[in-house]
Design an enzyme around this catalytic site. Structure first.
Site, PDB file in Angstrom:
ATOM      1  N   HIS A 189      -3.084   0.666   0.540  1.00 20.14           N
ATOM      2  CA  HIS A 189      -4.211   1.438   1.065  1.00 20.14           C
ATOM      3  C   HIS A 189      -4.307   1.261   2.588  1.00 20.14           C
ATOM      4  O   HIS A 189      -5.375   0.979   3.130  1.00 20.14           O
ATOM      5  CB  HIS A 189      -5.513   1.043   0.373  1.00 20.14           C
ATOM      6  CG  HIS A 189      -5.528   1.389  -1.088  1.00 20.14           C
ATOM      7  ND1 HIS A 189      -6.119   2.516  -1.604  1.00 20.14           N
ATOM      8  CD2 HIS A 189      -4.965   0.758  -2.149  1.00 20.14           C
ATOM      9  CE1 HIS A 189      -5.946   2.576  -2.901  1.00 20.14           C
ATOM     10  NE2 HIS A 189      -5.248   1.509  -3.266  1.00 20.14           N
ATOM     11  N   TYR A 208      -5.056  -9.352  -2.176  1.00 18.10           N
ATOM     12  CA  TYR A 208      -5.816  -8.926  -0.992  1.00 18.10           C
ATOM     13  C   TYR A 208      -5.773 -10.019   0.075  1.00 18.10           C
ATOM     14  O   TYR A 208      -5.626  -9.755   1.262  1.00 18.10           O
ATOM     15  CB  TYR A 208      -7.270  -8.648  -1.351  1.00 18.10           C
ATOM     16  CG  TYR A 208      -7.534  -7.390  -2.141  1.00 18.10           C
ATOM     17  CD1 TYR A 208      -6.518  -6.716  -2.800  1.00 18.10           C
ATOM     18  CD2 TYR A 208      -8.817  -6.885  -2.263  1.00 18.10           C
ATOM     19  CE1 TYR A 208      -6.776  -5.579  -3.537  1.00 18.10           C
ATOM     20  CE2 TYR A 208      -9.086  -5.737  -2.987  1.00 18.10           C
ATOM     21  CZ  TYR A 208      -8.061  -5.094  -3.630  1.00 18.10           C
ATOM     22  OH  TYR A 208      -8.329  -3.972  -4.359  1.00 18.10           O
TER      23      TYR A 208
END
Length: 327
Positions: free
Chosen positions: A47, A305
């Site tokens: 992303h 992440y």
């Protein structure tokens, strides 16, 4: 900014802590796979392309009895958010991305935050990190490989049913974003309620005539310049038949739902100029009154992440030091 980057580099790297998975896979392996052969330095490994948001959550108080978090008390609270599209290339065409995302960060106090990362699919295709890793490998191998993967994994049925009917809209503002994983709401009596949530759009926008590499980013920039963008924040309450630890299994539509209020987006900023770029939207950063389930995918997301964040923070720091050395 330098101090912030140094703090990130010193933070511990989380490992994948799945509950009895078929096989463990590390966060580094996940991020290596997402990054591919070309690293876009300073950007997220997944992303990578996005835009920063600002606005507030306007709570109606309907969920206050289910959780101790102050966010659900009647009133409003500001957030820093981000719309994004899937992929590791920060300059990729918006409309080729198969998944769109919305992330939010609330700061209840100097020591308490809630960070939320949502996607357009309502469920995962698989229920454990190792099989998710294999799914990404199959996607990268091509159409025949992913077709064979889904044929061998019947647990993907709910995801494939969603995929078959999904039609991308013409705006970030017109998508439905899902928590994917379940969480617990915990009230002042210590009572727990498993929930998932969705951000439901209040507009519909056709994708007809939408074009250009930055089509979605341009559209949302123009839209917010004219008016606020609003989503209803709707929670679905699990009952005893639902497995909150399996993110690949959809819950029946007949489950009770409660609308907690509205997310109101009032501003957008290019990501390199906005506050969202330095935020890790780790779904395990939770406030008092919200707890994680034992879903292994949730923990794998958090670990990946963190690894992605560690890499881009290091690159940003090294770039800053090089700039200073050239002065």
């Amino acid at each position: 900014m330098k101090k912030q980057y140094l703090a990130l580099l010193l933070a511990p790297i989380m490992s994948v802590a799945a509950d009895d998975p078929p096989k463990k896979v590390s966060a580094q392996e996940f991020v290596n796979l997402q990054q591919g052969e070309t690293a876009h330095e300073g950007f997220r490994r997944a992303h990578a392309k996005g835009i920063c948001l600002s606005g507030e959550f306007r709570s109606n108080g309907q969920l206050a009895s289910y959780s101790k978090t102050t966010l659900f008390e009647t009133g409003s609270m500001p957030f820093i958010g981000r719309f994004s599209v899937a992929g590791n290339n920060p300059t990729a065409p918006d409309l080729k991305a198969p998944v769109r995302s919305l992330a939010l960060s609330f700061a209840m106090s100097s020591t308490e935050q809630w960070r939320i990362a949502m996607n357009t699919p309502p469920v995962m295709a698989v229920k454990d990190p190792h099989t998710f890793y294999q799914q990404i490998q199959a996607i990268q191998a091509g159409p025949k490989a992913i077709q064979a993967f889904f044929a061998e994994h019947p647990e993907s049925r709910d995801f494939l049913n969603w995929k078959a009917q999904y039609q991308p809209s013409g705006s970030f503002a017109a998508e439905t974003y899902n928590s994917i994983n379940a969480f617990y709401l915990v009230n002042s009596n210590g009572e727990k309620q498993a929930v998932r949530w969705t951000m439901q759009p209040t507009v519909s926008v056709s994708a007809d005539n939408l074009e250009g590499v930055d089509a979605l980013h341009d559209e949302i920039t123009n839209r917010v310049a004219e008016d606020n963008v609003v989503f209803d924040w709707v929670f679905t309450l699990a009952n005893g038949e639902d497995d909150e630890n399996n993110p690949a299994k959809a819950w029946p539509d007949r489950r009770e739902q409660i609308t907690a209020g509205q997310i109101v987006i009032t501003g957008v900023t290019p990501q390199l100029q906005g506050e969202c770029h330095s935020i890790n939207y780790d779904p395990l950063v939770l406030p008092t009154g919200i707890e994680a389930t034992r879903d292994p995918i949730l923990r794998a997301r958090s670990a990946a992440y963190a690894e992605s964040y560690r890499r881009r923070a290091k690159e940003a720091l090294m770039g800053e030091l090089e700039e200073q050395g050239n002065e």
